[in-house]
Motif scaffolding. Structure first.
Motif, PDB file in Angstrom:
ATOM      1  N   ASN A 263      24.751 -13.965  73.466  1.00  0.00           N
ATOM      2  CA  ASN A 263      25.901 -14.231  74.317  1.00  0.00           C
ATOM      3  C   ASN A 263      26.217 -15.709  74.498  1.00  0.00           C
ATOM      4  O   ASN A 263      27.235 -16.051  75.091  1.00  0.00           O
TER       5      ASN A 263
ATOM      6  N   LEU B 252      31.930 -12.860  74.650  1.00  0.00           N
ATOM      7  CA  LEU B 252      32.838 -12.855  75.794  1.00  0.00           C
ATOM      8  C   LEU B 252      34.208 -13.413  75.409  1.00  0.00           C
ATOM      9  O   LEU B 252      35.228 -13.041  76.009  1.00  0.00           O
TER      10      LEU B 252
ATOM     11  N   VAL C 289      29.076  -6.757  77.220  1.00  0.00           N
ATOM     12  CA  VAL C 289      28.188  -7.720  77.870  1.00  0.00           C
ATOM     13  C   VAL C 289      27.538  -7.149  79.138  1.00  0.00           C
ATOM     14  O   VAL C 289      26.310  -7.116  79.251  1.00  0.00           O
TER      15      VAL C 289
ATOM     16  N   SER D  79      26.434  -2.076  72.211  1.00  0.00           N
ATOM     17  CA  SER D  79      26.179  -3.171  71.275  1.00  0.00           C
ATOM     18  C   SER D  79      26.362  -2.754  69.822  1.00  0.00           C
ATOM     19  O   SER D  79      26.895  -3.514  69.018  1.00  0.00           O
TER      20      SER D  79
END
Ligand SMILES: [Zn+2]
Ligand SMILES: [Zn+2]
Length: 437
Positions: free
Chosen positions: A67, A86, A109, A151
Motif C-alpha cells: 500500500n 489507493l 485496502v 486482494s
C-alpha cells in the motif's frame, strides 16, 4: 475418560444442512466432512495458533509494502504517471464516481487491512489461557469482513488494466504489484490453515465461565463428568451461526442467546427468503443500466469514446487477448447473471418445499457464494485504468456512470448470497426426521 466427557462438545450441526453429528477424533492435519452434504465441518490443524500467527505477521508487513509503494507506472510521449492501490480509488473520487471509489477503497485496502488486523489480535489473544471474550468478538468481525477483502480479484484487475493500457504506452510494473501477489498467497494460505473452532474452544463464555476444556473436572460414575448444562447431543438444540456451538434454546419462539459467544440464536436467518428476493430483484433491475451505460469514457486528443462492459470485452478480444476477454466476460456478465438465476431457482424450489436434488442445490449455493466476489473484477479494471491514464491533453480516461450500477449489482448479489439460508434447502428433510424439532 476425558474423550467421553467432551463428546457432547464435539457434536456440531452442519452449517449448510443442519445435520447434527459428532466429530470423530482427528489426526493432526486431518479434517471431517458432513456425513450428508460433504461440506468440511471441522479441521484439526497441526499448530492452530503459531502458524496462522506467523503468516498474519508476514501478511501485515507485505500489506504495508503493497500500500505504500507504486503498483505500476506508465510512460508515453515523454510523460510519466504511476499509481498506488489507493490511487485507483482516489482518481475515481476526483472524477466524480464517489460511491464506487469508496467501495474500491473498502475492498482493496480497508477490508484486507481490517481482516489482517483482526486475525493478528485474535491469534495473539488466543495465546492466553483462557482467551478473553474480546477474542471471540474480533473473530466474528474477521469472519464478517473476510468476504469483502478482495486482494486476489484486485490483482487480476490490475493485470487486465495493464494489458488494456499496454498498447497506449509503456507500462512498468512496480514493487507494489509483486507485494500484492505475495499478499494474495499469504492470505490464501492463512485461511486454508486457520480453524475458528480451535479459537472458540479457548474463549471465555458469555456468562464469564471458563471454556469446558478448562473447567475443573467433576467426575461422575465411571470417571465421566456430567455434560455441560448447555450442551448434550439431543434433538431440539440450536446451532449458533457465529461460533457453531450447539446449545439448548431458551424457548420455542425466542431462542435466546448463544451461551458461548452471546450472539442471538435463530433456527433460520430472519426473513431469509423475503430479503433475498428483494435483493435479487433489485440487482436484476440494476443489471440493465450496468450494461447499457458506459463504464469507461476515454478522451484521446479531444475526441471522447464511451465504452460499455461488452464493448470492453470486444476490445480485449480484437486486441488479441481472447483469454482476458473471456475472463472479463465470465466475471462481468456470466457470473452476475448466473448468480441471479441460481438464487432465483434456489428460492423457488425452497418455497415449493422441494425435496429432490438437495445435494446439487447445496453445491450450487456454495458455488454462488464462492464466485460472486470475482464480478468485482471490472470495477477494479476501471479504477486502475482511470488512475494511470491521466495524460492530459494527450489522453485521459474517466469512469462512466455504468460502473456504479455494475458495482451495485455485485454488492447486492453478494449480500443476497449471504442472506439466503442454505439450511432452508434441507427444511423438508429436517422436519420429516425430527418432527418435534
Ligand atoms: Zn451438511
Ligand atoms: Zn455462539
Amino acid at each position: 475418560m476425558n474423550a467421553m466427557r467432551h463428546r457432547a462438545l464435539d457434536t456440531v450441526a452442519c452449517p449448510d444442512c443442519e445435520l447434527q453429528q459428532s466429530i470423530p477424533p482427528l489426526v493432526p492435519g486431518g479434517s471431517a466432512r458432513c456425513a450428508r452434504c460433504r461440506v468440511t465441518i471441522a479441521r484439526n490443524p497441526v499448530d492452530p495458533i503459531g502458524r496462522p500467527l506467523a503468516l498474519s505477521v508476514a501478511a501485515a508487513v507485505v500489506f504495508l509494502i503493497a500500500n505504500t509503494t507504486p503498483l505500476m507506472g506508465l510512460s508515453a510521449a515523454g510523460r510519466e504517471a504511476s499509481t498506488t492501490i489507493l490511487g485507483g480509488a482516489q482518481e475515481m473520487w476526483t472524477q466524480g464516481s464517489e460511491i464506487t471509489a469508496v467501495m474500491v477503497a473498502f475492498c482493496a485496502v480497508i477490508a484486507p487491512g481490517a481482516f489482517i488486523a483482526f486475525m493478528l489480535a485474535v491469534l495473539l489473544g488466543a495465546t492466553r489461557t483462557p482467551a478473553p471474550r474480546w477474542v471471540g468478538r474480533l473473530l466474528r468481525m474477521a469472519t464478517l469482513v473476510q468476504p469483502w477483502s478482495m486482494s486476489e480479484v484486485m490483482l487480476l484487475g490490475i493485470l487486465v488494466a495493464l494489458i488494456k493500457i499496454a498498447h497506449l504506452a509503456t507500462v512498468i510494473p512496480g514493487i507494489g504489484l509483486f507485494a500484492v501477489g505475495l499478499l494474495v498467497v499469504l492470505l490464501a494460505v492463512t485461511s486454508s490453515i486457520f480453524e475458528p473452532r480451535a479459537i472458540w474452544s479457548r474463549v471465555v463464555w458469555a456468562d464469564g465461565t471458563l471454556p469446558p476444556d478448562l473447567r475443573p473436572r467433576r467426575a461422575g460414575p465411571g470417571g465421566r463428568a456430567p455434560d455441560s448444562p448447555w450442551v448434550s447431543a439431543h434433538p431440539g438444540l440450536a446451532s449458533c451461526t457465529t461460533c457453531g456451538l450447539l446449545s439448548r434454546p431458551a424457548g420455542p419462539d425466542q431462542l435466546g442467546h448463544c451461551p458461548r459467544c452471546g450472539a442471538t440464536l435463530a433456527t433460520r436467518h430472519h426473513f431469509s427468503i423475503q430479503t433475498t428476493w428483494a435483493l435479487v430483484i433489485a440487482a436484476a433491475i440494476l443489471f440493465v443500466p450496468a450494461n447499457a451505460f458506459p463504464v469507461l469514457v476515454s478522451t484521446t486528443l479531444g475526441s471522447t469514446e464511451p465504452s460499455t462492459i461488452l464493448q470492453g470485452v470486444v476490445f480485449l478480444y480484437q486486441d488479441g487477448s481472447w483469454v482476458l476477454a473471456l475472463i472479463v466476460l465470465v466475471a462481468s456478465v456470466v457470473v452476475p447473471l448466473g448468480k441471479l438465476v441460481a438464487l432465483g431457482y434456489l428460492m423457488v424450489t425452497v418455497q415449493r418445499g422441494s425435496i429432490t436434488s438437495n445435494h446439487d442445490r447445496t453445491r450450487l449455493y456454495r458455488l454462488v457464494e464462492l464466485v460472486g466476489r470475482w464480478s468485482m473484477l471490472d470495477v477494479f479494471v476501471v479504477a486502475f485504468i482511470t488512475a494511470l491514464v491521466q495524460l492530459d491533453p494527450l489522453m485521459s480516461v474517466a469512469p462512466g456512470i455504468g460502473v456504479m450500477y455494475f458495482m451495485a449489482v455485485v454488492v447486492l448479489t453478494m449480500i443476497a448470497a449471504h442472506t439466503f439460508d442454505p439450511r432452508l434447502i434441507w427444511n423438508p428433510v429436517v422436519t420429516q426426521r425430527s418432527p418435534r424439532g
